[in-house]
Design an enzyme around this catalytic site. Structure first.
Site, short mmCIF file in Angstrom:
data_model
loop_
_atom_site.label_atom_id
_atom_site.label_comp_id
_atom_site.label_asym_id
_atom_site.label_seq_id
_atom_site.Cartn_x
_atom_site.Cartn_y
_atom_site.Cartn_z
N ASP A 46 -26.35 -43.60 3.68
CA ASP A 46 -26.44 -43.36 5.12
C ASP A 46 -25.26 -43.95 5.89
O ASP A 46 -25.37 -44.25 7.08
CB ASP A 46 -27.76 -43.92 5.68
N1 LIG Z 1 -25.63 -41.33 -2.29
C1 LIG Z 1 -26.41 -40.97 -1.25
N2 LIG Z 1 -27.59 -40.35 -1.48
C2 LIG Z 1 -28.38 -40.00 -0.43
C3 LIG Z 1 -28.00 -40.31 0.89
C4 LIG Z 1 -26.75 -40.96 1.10
O1 LIG Z 1 -26.32 -41.21 2.25
N3 LIG Z 1 -25.98 -41.26 0.01
N4 LIG Z 1 -28.89 -40.05 1.95
C5 LIG Z 1 -30.28 -39.93 1.49
C6 LIG Z 1 -31.39 -39.64 2.45
N5 LIG Z 1 -32.11 -40.87 2.75
C7 LIG Z 1 -32.20 -41.14 4.08
O2 LIG Z 1 -31.86 -40.26 4.91
C8 LIG Z 1 -32.74 -41.66 1.76
C9 LIG Z 1 -33.33 -41.07 0.67
C10 LIG Z 1 -33.94 -41.84 -0.32
C11 LIG Z 1 -33.97 -43.21 -0.22
C12 LIG Z 1 -34.61 -43.99 -1.32
O3 LIG Z 1 -34.75 -45.18 -1.26
N6 LIG Z 1 -35.04 -43.25 -2.39
C13 LIG Z 1 -35.61 -43.86 -3.62
C14 LIG Z 1 -36.73 -43.00 -4.19
C15 LIG Z 1 -37.75 -42.66 -3.12
C16 LIG Z 1 -38.82 -41.71 -3.71
O4 LIG Z 1 -38.79 -41.49 -4.94
O5 LIG Z 1 -39.62 -41.20 -2.91
C17 LIG Z 1 -34.51 -43.87 -4.68
O6 LIG Z 1 -33.71 -42.88 -4.73
O7 LIG Z 1 -34.53 -44.81 -5.48
C18 LIG Z 1 -33.36 -43.82 0.86
C19 LIG Z 1 -32.75 -43.05 1.86
C20 LIG Z 1 -30.35 -38.87 0.41
N7 LIG Z 1 -29.56 -39.35 -0.67
#
Ligand SMILES: Nc1nc2c(c(=O)[nH]1)N[C@@H](CN(C=O)c1ccc(C(=O)N[C@@H](CCC(=O)O)C(=O)O)cc1)CN2
Length: 294
Positions: A226
């Site tokens: 983000d």
């Molecule tokens: N490398 C990036 N990937 C993503 C970004 C980014 O800016 N850089 N934005 C996100 C979207 N997002 C908020 O808008 C967000 C999505 C997911 C998570 C998170 O903690 N996900 C966990 C799993 C959650 C689940 O399984 O429901 C994880 O991936 O470990 C935080 C913020 C999209 N991707």
């Protein structure tokens, strides 16, 4: 009447606008709109020129001929046919409001893109996507299979020859490798007014902070969660009497609007990367009908 755009980024110096406008005039093109920005902070100059050509422009010839003009200025440039629709892959998890909004805008022609596939780590939206005659790919993601899942995602992107991926509330963090490979070609909608409340559960964070405004931010995706260059933002008022679930309801509209504006601008080559920021040239109010997002 064919319409085109020329986008240029280069180090700031004298004579850029004259060189661009003179080239187009010499090649039988009429300029219909132009925007430029000279950034004193970065020393970069940005120009976007819309033009029409009576006979229909030979883009390859223009590209080749302009290279001679561009070289002394160190220009990065591209010619775009405004009739060409950008191929877009939409990725979604559990919250479908942005997906549904994009499908509607696409169906009525308000968002002139070509949705070539929808990818989700869940099955919630398989029917609505298939009902739009758009291929749906369920690619489950677990901590153990993330590399394999991303390989499957990239296979869809490559097979569809997608120009852009849009994360419509896709809740998985993408690998540094994928962010690097797709730099400037992945747009995320984050449900907060960044830089406030990055990461997961921004509405809960906002509620606990006692804010009076919540918002949404569309940004390019980078390895830093983000933190990517911001393309579009907006806000909506909240009060002490509202709950995090009220924020979720209020946020849906502003998220969808911000996301659509960002995708519309990117798909019309109006967004320029400028270090960790962007330069966004808005469509002129009286602009060409296909340019107006309505
Ligand atoms: N490398 C990036 N990937 C993503 C970004 C980014 O800016 N850089 N934005 C996100 C979207 N997002 C908020 O808008 C967000 C999505 C997911 C998570 C998170 O903690 N996900 C966990 C799993 C959650 C689940 O399984 O429901 C994880 O991936 O470990 C935080 C913020 C999209 N991707």
């Amino acid at each position: 009447m064919s319409r085109y755009a020329l986008t240029v980024t280069c180090p700031s110096t004298r004579g850029i606008v004259a060189a661009v406008s003179g080239f187009l005039a010499d090649h039988g093109c009429n300029i219909t709109d132009s925007a430029q920005f000279d950034d004193p902070q970065t020393g970069n100059f940005f120009i976007r020129v819309s033009f029409r050509s009576e006979e229909g422009a030979d883009m390859a010839a223009l590209d080749g001929d302009f290279a001679e003009v561009a070289k002394p200025f160190g220009m990065n440039f591209a010619f775009h046919d405004e009739a060409a629709k950008m191929k877009v892959v939409i990725m979604v998890s559990r919250f479908g409001h942005c997906l549904n909004d994009l499908l509607y805008r696409w169906r009525i022609g308000a968002l002139p893109i070509d949705i070539v596939a929808v990818i989700s780590n869940h099955m919630d939206y398989q029917k609505v996507v298939v009902n739009h005659d758009i291929p749906f790919h369920n690619i489950k993601v677990t901590p153990e299979n993330k590399p394999q899942a991303e390989a499957a995602i990239m296979q869809v992107v490559e097979e569809t020859e997608a120009d852009l991926i849009v994360l419509a509330r896709y809740m998985q963090i993408l690998s540094d490798e994928m962010c690097q490979k797709m730099s400037g070609r992945i747009i995320n909608i984050h449900h907060s007014f960044l830089p406030s409340f990055k990461g997961a559960n921004p509405y809960k964070q906002a509620f606990e902070r006692g804010v009076k405004l919540i918002g949404a931010t569309a940004h390019y995706v980078t390895a830093d969660l983000d933190e990517g260059p911001i393309i579009e933002q907006d806000i909506v008022r909240v009060t002490h009497a509202q709950s995090p679930s009220d924020y979720v309801s209020l946020g849906r509209e502003v998220e969808a609007q911000v996301f659509a504006r960002a995708i519309h601008a990117h798909s019309h080559h109006r967004v320029f990367l400028n270090g960790n920021k962007t330069v966004v040239f808005p469509a002129s109010p009286g602009g060409y009908a296909s340019e107006r997002m309505g």
